[in-house]
Each structure stands twice: as structure tokens, then as C-alpha cells.
Design a protein around this motif. Structure first.
Motif, PDB file in Angstrom:
ATOM      1  N   ARG A 115      -5.104  54.952 -25.193  1.00 49.21           N
ATOM      2  CA  ARG A 115      -4.688  54.864 -23.799  1.00 49.21           C
ATOM      3  C   ARG A 115      -5.607  53.870 -23.110  1.00 49.21           C
ATOM      4  N   ILE A 116      -5.036  52.817 -22.629  1.00 50.92           N
ATOM      5  CA  ILE A 116      -5.799  51.749 -21.982  1.00 50.92           C
ATOM      6  C   ILE A 116      -5.337  51.664 -20.539  1.00 50.92           C
ATOM      7  N   ASP A 117      -6.261  51.843 -19.616  1.00 55.34           N
ATOM      8  CA  ASP A 117      -5.891  51.812 -18.208  1.00 55.34           C
ATOM      9  C   ASP A 117      -6.169  50.432 -17.604  1.00 55.34           C
ATOM     10  N   ASP A 118      -5.787  50.277 -16.342  1.00 51.72           N
ATOM     11  CA  ASP A 118      -5.954  48.992 -15.662  1.00 51.72           C
ATOM     12  C   ASP A 118      -7.418  48.572 -15.585  1.00 51.72           C
ATOM     13  N   GLU A 119      -8.314  49.534 -15.387  1.00 52.48           N
ATOM     14  CA  GLU A 119      -9.736  49.204 -15.301  1.00 52.48           C
ATOM     15  C   GLU A 119     -10.252  48.639 -16.624  1.00 52.48           C
ATOM     16  N   ALA A 120      -9.817  49.221 -17.724  1.00 55.32           N
ATOM     17  CA  ALA A 120     -10.241  48.718 -19.039  1.00 55.32           C
ATOM     18  C   ALA A 120      -9.759  47.284 -19.251  1.00 55.32           C
ATOM     19  N   LEU A 121      -8.525  46.997 -18.823  1.00 53.33           N
ATOM     20  CA  LEU A 121      -8.010  45.632 -18.955  1.00 53.33           C
ATOM     21  C   LEU A 121      -8.789  44.675 -18.057  1.00 53.33           C
ATOM     22  N   SER A 122      -9.088  45.106 -16.852  1.00 51.95           N
ATOM     23  CA  SER A 122      -9.840  44.265 -15.917  1.00 51.95           C
ATOM     24  C   SER A 122     -11.236  43.956 -16.445  1.00 51.95           C
ATOM     25  N   LEU A 123     -11.878  44.932 -17.059  1.00 53.56           N
ATOM     26  CA  LEU A 123     -13.213  44.701 -17.633  1.00 53.56           C
ATOM     27  C   LEU A 123     -13.159  43.670 -18.751  1.00 53.56           C
ATOM     28  N   ARG A 124     -12.135  43.736 -19.573  1.00 51.94           N
ATOM     29  CA  ARG A 124     -11.970  42.752 -20.647  1.00 51.94           C
ATOM     30  C   ARG A 124     -11.754  41.361 -20.057  1.00 51.94           C
ATOM     31  N   ALA A 125     -10.889  41.271 -19.053  1.00 56.64           N
ATOM     32  CA  ALA A 125     -10.614  39.972 -18.426  1.00 56.64           C
ATOM     33  C   ALA A 125     -11.867  39.419 -17.758  1.00 56.64           C
ATOM     34  N   SER A 126     -12.663  40.273 -17.152  1.00 58.59           N
ATOM     35  CA  SER A 126     -13.911  39.821 -16.516  1.00 58.59           C
ATOM     36  C   SER A 126     -14.887  39.271 -17.548  1.00 58.59           C
ATOM     37  N   ALA A 127     -14.981  39.945 -18.685  1.00 61.61           N
ATOM     38  CA  ALA A 127     -15.857  39.451 -19.759  1.00 61.61           C
ATOM     39  C   ALA A 127     -15.366  38.103 -20.273  1.00 61.61           C
ATOM     40  N   LEU A 128     -14.049  37.972 -20.416  1.00 58.63           N
ATOM     41  CA  LEU A 128     -13.476  36.709 -20.865  1.00 58.63           C
ATOM     42  C   LEU A 128     -13.735  35.605 -19.840  1.00 58.63           C
ATOM     43  N   ALA A 129     -13.549  35.920 -18.570  1.00 55.65           N
ATOM     44  CA  ALA A 129     -13.794  34.943 -17.508  1.00 55.65           C
ATOM     45  C   ALA A 129     -15.231  34.433 -17.552  1.00 55.65           C
ATOM     46  N   ALA A 130     -16.179  35.339 -17.702  1.00 49.65           N
ATOM     47  CA  ALA A 130     -17.589  34.950 -17.743  1.00 49.65           C
ATOM     48  C   ALA A 130     -17.857  34.019 -18.916  1.00 49.65           C
ATOM     49  N   GLU A 131     -17.288  34.350 -20.065  1.00 55.03           N
ATOM     50  CA  GLU A 131     -17.498  33.528 -21.267  1.00 55.03           C
ATOM     51  C   GLU A 131     -16.884  32.133 -21.093  1.00 55.03           C
ATOM     52  N   LEU A 132     -15.654  32.075 -20.605  1.00 51.91           N
ATOM     53  CA  LEU A 132     -14.998  30.775 -20.428  1.00 51.91           C
ATOM     54  C   LEU A 132     -15.717  29.933 -19.377  1.00 51.91           C
ATOM     55  N   LYS A 133     -16.084  30.541 -18.261  1.00 50.30           N
ATOM     56  CA  LYS A 133     -16.781  29.796 -17.200  1.00 50.30           C
ATOM     57  C   LYS A 133     -18.138  29.291 -17.669  1.00 50.30           C
ATOM     58  N   ALA A 134     -18.831  30.085 -18.463  1.00 46.64           N
ATOM     59  CA  ALA A 134     -20.156  29.699 -18.948  1.00 46.64           C
ATOM     60  C   ALA A 134     -20.095  28.424 -19.785  1.00 46.64           C
ATOM     61  N   HIS A 135     -18.956  28.183 -20.418  1.00 50.17           N
ATOM     62  CA  HIS A 135     -18.819  27.014 -21.289  1.00 50.17           C
ATOM     63  C   HIS A 135     -17.856  25.972 -20.728  1.00 50.17           C
ATOM     64  N   GLY A 136     -17.411  26.155 -19.489  1.00 49.66           N
ATOM     65  CA  GLY A 136     -16.511  25.183 -18.874  1.00 49.66           C
ATOM     66  C   GLY A 136     -15.181  25.059 -19.593  1.00 49.66           C
ATOM     67  N   ARG A 137     -14.659  26.159 -20.102  1.00 53.15           N
ATOM     68  CA  ARG A 137     -13.409  26.154 -20.860  1.00 53.15           C
ATOM     69  C   ARG A 137     -12.279  26.803 -20.069  1.00 53.15           C
ATOM     70  N   ARG A 138     -11.036  26.475 -20.487  1.00 52.30           N
ATOM     71  CA  ARG A 138      -9.856  26.983 -19.802  1.00 52.30           C
ATOM     72  C   ARG A 138      -8.895  27.628 -20.800  1.00 52.30           C
ATOM     73  N   LEU A 139      -8.097  28.560 -20.282  1.00 55.01           N
ATOM     74  CA  LEU A 139      -7.186  29.362 -21.093  1.00 55.01           C
ATOM     75  C   LEU A 139      -5.741  29.150 -20.671  1.00 55.01           C
TER      76      LEU A 139
END
Length: 168
Positions: free
Chosen positions: A4-28
Motif C-alpha cells: 500500500r503506497i500512499d500519496d506521501e510515500a510517492l511525494s517523498l520519492r519524487a522529492s528525493a528524485l528532484a534533489a538528485e536531478l537538481k544536484a547534477h543539473g539534469r532533466r527528466l
């Protein structure tokens, strides 16, 4: 697998992804079928996502997969829309037709109907591609109702991106 995956769990994953992409100047870029744009929604729910999220494509039909992503009709016929080969081609087409560095794609059978003995409901294929023309695919079998299968698919797509970014 049924989690069971709730909206908060998805948001946390997206936030981690955002931090990683921004840190390296990459786009998705995303190319989605059974998730109907849910991966893009989770990403763009975050303020400032325009810094790292380039675009999202919902390619639900086979025609959309060929015309927007360049998936070969022969591959759709040979492997089916729900296959690692097509998912990888979707991701490659998305990254090639955008200004993004990374792509994720998803195509699956979320149910309640549409499954077969070879590809039951819950079969979801993922593709990940880089702008250097490398792509890979993966197949998962999720359990639960349509919403649960789609949520698990979004979570797996984001987790797969994070894992692959960690290898770079």
C-alpha cells in the motif's frame, strides 16, 4: 507484490528524485501508458519542478506510442505494448524527442480486465533511458486493484530512476 503506497510515500520519492536531478543539473521526461500521467503529476506537484522536469507524455494507445515516441509498429506487434522491449523503446523515444537527460516509461495491465495467462492483470513493464542512447527494461507483477497497481507502478518507476541515478 502488493504494497500500500500512499500519496506521501510517492511525494517523498519524487522529492528525493528532484534533489538528485537538481544536484547534477539534469532533466527528466516521462512516457506513460497505464499510469496515465501519474508519474508526471507526482513530479510536478513539487514546487520548482520546472528546474528538473522537462515534459510528460501519456501514450495510452499504440498509435501514440508510434507517432509520439517512435516505437516501431513491428515491435508492438511482435512483443505487445506490455513488454520490456516496448517500454525501453518508449523511454528511448521520449529522451530522444526532448531536451531531457533521463526518461522513464511504463506500460502495463492495471485491470480489472485485459489480462491473459501470459500477461496477467498487474503485469507492468518499465523502461529507463539516458540521453547517451542506453536503455533498459524491467517487468514487475503487482497485486491489488487498479489503483494499487498504478500506485505501485509510480513508486517503482521513481525508485528505478533513483537507483539508476545512483550508479552514474
Amino acid at each position: 507484490m502488493n504494497m500500500r503506497i500512499d500519496d506521501e510515500a510517492l511525494s517523498l520519492r519524487a522529492s528525493a528524485l528532484a534533489a538528485e536531478l537538481k544536484a547534477h543539473g539534469r532533466r527528466l521526461v516521462t512516457a506513460e501508458s497505464c499510469t496515465g500521467g501519474w508519474i508526471a503529476k507526482v513530479c510536478t506537484d513539487l514546487a520548482g519542478s520546472s528546474d528538473w522536469f522537462e515534459r510528460g507524455l501519456v501514450t495510452y494507445s499504440n498509435d501514440a506510442k508510434t507517432s509520439l515516441l517512435g516505437v516501431r509498429a513491428a515491435d508492438l506487434h511482435r512483443f505487445g505494448a506490455v513488454s520490456e522491449e516496448v517500454a525501453a523503446a518508449m523511454a528511448m523515444g521520449a529522451v530522444r524527442n526532448s531536451d531531457a537527460d533521463y526518461a522513464v516509461s511504463v506500460s502495463g495491465i492495471a485491470g480489472p480486465g485485459g489480462g491473459s495467462p501470459e500477461k496477467p492483470v498487474g503485469t507492468v513493464c518499465f523502461g529507463w533511458a539516458l540521453s547517451d542512447d542506453t536503455a533498459e527494461g524491467e517487468t514487475c507483477l503487482f497485486a491489488g486493484d487498479r489503483d494499487a497497481i498504478r500506485r505501485q507502478s509510480v513508486a517503482h518507476a521513481l525508485d528505478g530512476l533513483l537507483a539508476r541515478l545512483g550508479r552514474r
